[in-house]
Design a protein around this motif. Structure first.
Motif, PDB file in Angstrom:
ATOM      1  N   PRO A  30      50.030 -14.456 -29.499  1.00  0.00           N
ATOM      2  CA  PRO A  30      48.871 -14.787 -28.471  1.00  0.00           C
ATOM      3  C   PRO A  30      48.336 -13.567 -29.008  1.00  0.00           C
ATOM      4  N   VAL A  31      48.532 -12.925 -29.328  1.00  0.00           N
ATOM      5  CA  VAL A  31      47.581 -11.738 -28.786  1.00  0.00           C
ATOM      6  C   VAL A  31      46.584 -11.350 -30.500  1.00  0.00           C
ATOM      7  N   SER A  32      47.658 -11.166 -31.730  1.00  0.00           N
ATOM      8  CA  SER A  32      47.048 -11.530 -33.371  1.00  0.00           C
ATOM      9  C   SER A  32      46.626 -12.353 -33.453  1.00  0.00           C
ATOM     10  N   LEU A  33      47.039 -13.588 -33.342  1.00  0.00           N
ATOM     11  CA  LEU A  33      47.122 -15.091 -33.340  1.00  0.00           C
ATOM     12  C   LEU A  33      47.719 -15.608 -34.237  1.00  0.00           C
ATOM     13  N   ASP A  34      48.277 -15.228 -34.976  1.00  0.00           N
ATOM     14  CA  ASP A  34      49.577 -14.771 -35.891  1.00  0.00           C
ATOM     15  C   ASP A  34      50.965 -14.814 -36.186  1.00  0.00           C
ATOM     16  N   MET A  35      51.889 -15.944 -37.414  1.00  0.00           N
ATOM     17  CA  MET A  35      53.340 -15.722 -37.245  1.00  0.00           C
ATOM     18  C   MET A  35      53.365 -14.609 -37.550  1.00  0.00           C
ATOM     19  N   VAL A  36      54.666 -14.242 -36.541  1.00  0.00           N
ATOM     20  CA  VAL A  36      55.213 -12.868 -37.388  1.00  0.00           C
ATOM     21  C   VAL A  36      56.795 -13.406 -37.712  1.00  0.00           C
ATOM     22  N   SER A 113      43.583 -22.847 -29.604  1.00  0.00           N
ATOM     23  CA  SER A 113      42.126 -23.251 -30.011  1.00  0.00           C
ATOM     24  C   SER A 113      40.973 -22.603 -29.496  1.00  0.00           C
ATOM     25  N   LEU A 114      41.728 -22.515 -28.318  1.00  0.00           N
ATOM     26  CA  LEU A 114      40.483 -21.873 -27.338  1.00  0.00           C
ATOM     27  C   LEU A 114      40.525 -20.594 -27.326  1.00  0.00           C
ATOM     28  N   LEU A 115      42.078 -19.387 -27.985  1.00  0.00           N
ATOM     29  CA  LEU A 115      42.052 -18.304 -27.893  1.00  0.00           C
ATOM     30  C   LEU A 115      41.484 -17.717 -28.882  1.00  0.00           C
ATOM     31  N   SER A 116      41.606 -19.025 -30.161  1.00  0.00           N
ATOM     32  CA  SER A 116      41.159 -18.572 -31.608  1.00  0.00           C
ATOM     33  C   SER A 116      38.920 -18.603 -31.373  1.00  0.00           C
ATOM     34  N   LEU A 117      38.657 -19.554 -30.347  1.00  0.00           N
ATOM     35  CA  LEU A 117      37.225 -19.217 -29.946  1.00  0.00           C
ATOM     36  C   LEU A 117      36.845 -18.385 -29.032  1.00  0.00           C
ATOM     37  N   GLY A 118      37.862 -17.668 -28.866  1.00  0.00           N
ATOM     38  CA  GLY A 118      37.130 -16.557 -27.831  1.00  0.00           C
ATOM     39  C   GLY A 118      37.258 -17.222 -26.189  1.00  0.00           C
ATOM     40  N   LEU A 119      37.109 -18.060 -26.127  1.00  0.00           N
ATOM     41  CA  LEU A 119      36.993 -19.083 -24.502  1.00  0.00           C
ATOM     42  C   LEU A 119      37.911 -18.496 -23.510  1.00  0.00           C
ATOM     43  N   PRO A 120      37.718 -18.722 -22.385  1.00  0.00           N
ATOM     44  CA  PRO A 120      37.841 -17.752 -20.739  1.00  0.00           C
ATOM     45  C   PRO A 120      39.126 -18.777 -20.997  1.00  0.00           C
ATOM     46  N   LEU A 121      40.265 -18.153 -20.293  1.00  0.00           N
ATOM     47  CA  LEU A 121      41.749 -19.251 -19.816  1.00  0.00           C
ATOM     48  C   LEU A 121      41.378 -19.076 -18.065  1.00  0.00           C
ATOM     49  N   LEU A 329      26.818 -22.573 -26.655  1.00  0.00           N
ATOM     50  CA  LEU A 329      27.999 -22.069 -25.985  1.00  0.00           C
ATOM     51  C   LEU A 329      28.961 -21.306 -26.423  1.00  0.00           C
ATOM     52  N   VAL A 330      29.450 -22.200 -27.061  1.00  0.00           N
ATOM     53  CA  VAL A 330      31.135 -21.899 -27.549  1.00  0.00           C
ATOM     54  C   VAL A 330      30.974 -20.505 -28.359  1.00  0.00           C
ATOM     55  N   ARG A 331      29.773 -20.713 -29.695  1.00  0.00           N
ATOM     56  CA  ARG A 331      29.669 -19.919 -30.542  1.00  0.00           C
ATOM     57  C   ARG A 331      28.080 -19.343 -30.894  1.00  0.00           C
ATOM     58  N   PRO A 332      27.540 -18.615 -29.917  1.00  0.00           N
ATOM     59  CA  PRO A 332      26.369 -18.644 -29.551  1.00  0.00           C
ATOM     60  C   PRO A 332      25.959 -17.680 -30.931  1.00  0.00           C
ATOM     61  N   PRO A 333      24.412 -18.846 -31.614  1.00  0.00           N
ATOM     62  CA  PRO A 333      24.170 -17.445 -32.766  1.00  0.00           C
ATOM     63  C   PRO A 333      23.689 -16.161 -32.505  1.00  0.00           C
ATOM     64  N   ILE A 334      23.747 -15.870 -34.367  1.00  0.00           N
ATOM     65  CA  ILE A 334      24.209 -13.532 -33.881  1.00  0.00           C
ATOM     66  C   ILE A 334      22.506 -13.845 -34.078  1.00  0.00           C
ATOM     67  N   GLU A 335      21.905 -12.908 -33.288  1.00  0.00           N
ATOM     68  CA  GLU A 335      20.514 -12.774 -33.429  1.00  0.00           C
ATOM     69  C   GLU A 335      20.519 -11.393 -34.329  1.00  0.00           C
ATOM     70  N   PRO A 336      19.870 -12.024 -35.513  1.00  0.00           N
ATOM     71  CA  PRO A 336      19.075 -10.696 -35.831  1.00  0.00           C
ATOM     72  C   PRO A 336      19.103  -9.378 -35.759  1.00  0.00           C
ATOM     73  N   ASP A 337      19.524  -8.749 -36.344  1.00  0.00           N
ATOM     74  CA  ASP A 337      19.259  -7.133 -35.949  1.00  0.00           C
ATOM     75  C   ASP A 337      17.664  -6.640 -36.650  1.00  0.00           C
ATOM     76  N   ALA A 338      17.364  -5.344 -36.011  1.00  0.00           N
ATOM     77  CA  ALA A 338      15.633  -5.225 -36.055  1.00  0.00           C
ATOM     78  C   ALA A 338      15.079  -4.879 -38.132  1.00  0.00           C
ATOM     79  N   ALA A 339      15.952  -5.519 -38.886  1.00  0.00           N
ATOM     80  CA  ALA A 339      15.944  -5.194 -40.098  1.00  0.00           C
ATOM     81  C   ALA A 339      15.974  -6.761 -40.404  1.00  0.00           C
TER      82      ALA A 339
END
Length: 342
Positions: A30-36, A113-121, A329-339
């Motif tokens: 559950p840390v790497s979210l992968d099968m071992v 699903s919650l962990l892969s989306l980075g949602l808090p528990l 809310l779950v996946r906020p848009p990534i703000e563009p950088d200065a470029a």
């Protein structure tokens, strides 16, 4: 859900414990979210190819209902998923072990699903943590006190009636309630939505936008549900709501829409991982457009097999707006950088 592979190259699946090709032990980290892939370690536990030593969750050894892994140095016997289950049904009752295992399997998929989306528990203020209790009532076990257990959510704890894991009982409830869709995983996703209303909206000052989209949650909840069950949904409900039940109260509208958001995101990840679709990255993604195309094809596949549509719902413009609100809310848009790059 993404695709998983054993170190031998064989495709493996989320609930597997042994590779069918090379017979290596398998478990989910559950840390790497992968099968071992692992082999028995001479000093105890199991070791992967990088030398990391794991143990299975205690529920694997005792009941074969979990395949999640914990580091051998961890002091507790249960994985991060099972330790969130506060109450389980009596395993002395015939059939309960099977039904409980189904509940745990659905719960693990929700947590993935919650962990892969980075949602808090847990809520930011620490007052609510996502936990679970699986209860039975006297219809299944005459020895318990409760005549009826209602599936629901309260202050972070999700309660699921064990009957929901009984395929026959769940289908009977679906027919009685005239529901298009009723699954164990759907219950978990819906009830988690009640938790994330607090964690994602109330805790971030989003009440005004919520009320514009979903309605005023200050309407009396009990009265609203009583009206819904007596009179049914309003006419043309599908113009504003994802399901008939969503029309009963703004809280239920949010929870139903949040559940569908998780349905869609998980199905899209599965399809992309399997090479069925290619999703554009970043803010340009048309995730709902991709889903509409995929869901139509899924329904056609089901009809070809002679079974019901896998996604028997229509996404109106209003429902899409609600889904996009949740996505921001779950996946906020990534703000563009200065470029100007995302």
């Amino acid at each position: 859900m993404k695709s998983f592979h054993c170190t031998c190259g064989q495709r493996v699946f989320f609930d597997n414990t042994v590779c069918a090709a090379c017979r290596a032990q398998l478990g989910f980290d559950p840390v790497s979210l992968d099968m071992v892939s692992m082999v028995p370690n001479s000093g105890g536990g199991y070791v992967d190819g990088n030398g990391t030593v794991y143990n299975y969750c205690q529920n694997f050894f005792e009941h074969k209902v979990c395949n999640w892994l914990i580091p051998v140095k961890q002091t507790g016997p249960y994985c991060p998923g099972c330790e969130r289950t506060q109450t389980i049904p009596s395993l002395d009752v015939p059939g309960n072990l099977l039904l409980w295992g189904r509940l745990e399997a659905a719960k693990r998929r929700l947590l993935y699903s919650l962990l892969s989306l980075g949602l808090p528990l847990a809520a930011a203020d620490g007052k609510r943590k996502l936990n679970f209790q699986f209860l039975e009532d006297r219809r299944r076990n005459p020895a318990v006190a409760e005549s009826f257990i209602s599936t629901g959510h309260m202050d972070g704890t999700i309660t699921i009636n064990l009957d929901e894991a009984d395929n026959v009982a769940r289908q009977e409830a679906r027919d009685e309630m005239l529901e298009l869709y009723r699954t164990l995983l759907g219950h978990f996703r819906h009830e988690s939505g009640h938790f994330y209303l607090y964690a994602l909206v109330w805790g971030r000052g989003g009440q005004d936008t919520f009320r514009q989209l979903f309605g005023d949650e200050r309407a009396d909840y009990a009265t609203s549900l009583d009206t819904y069950y007596r009179n049914g949904p309003p006419g043309q409900w599908s113009v504003r709501y994802i399901s008939a039940y969503a029309s009963s109260h703004p809280y239920e509208d949010w929870a139903e829409t949040f559940a569908h958001y998780l349905h869609i995101v998980d199905a899209l990840e599965t399809a992309e991982s399997a090479g069925l679709i290619t999703l554009p990255a970043g803010a340009s993604r048309d995730w709902l457009g991709e889903w509409m195309e995929l869901s139509i094809n899924l329904n056609e596949m089901n009809r070809s097999l002679g079974i019901d549509d896998s996604y028997p719902f229509v996404l109106s413009d209003t429902v899409r707006e609600k889904l996009n609100f949740i996505d921001r809310l779950v996946r906020p848009p990534i703000e563009p950088d200065a470029a100007g790059r995302n």
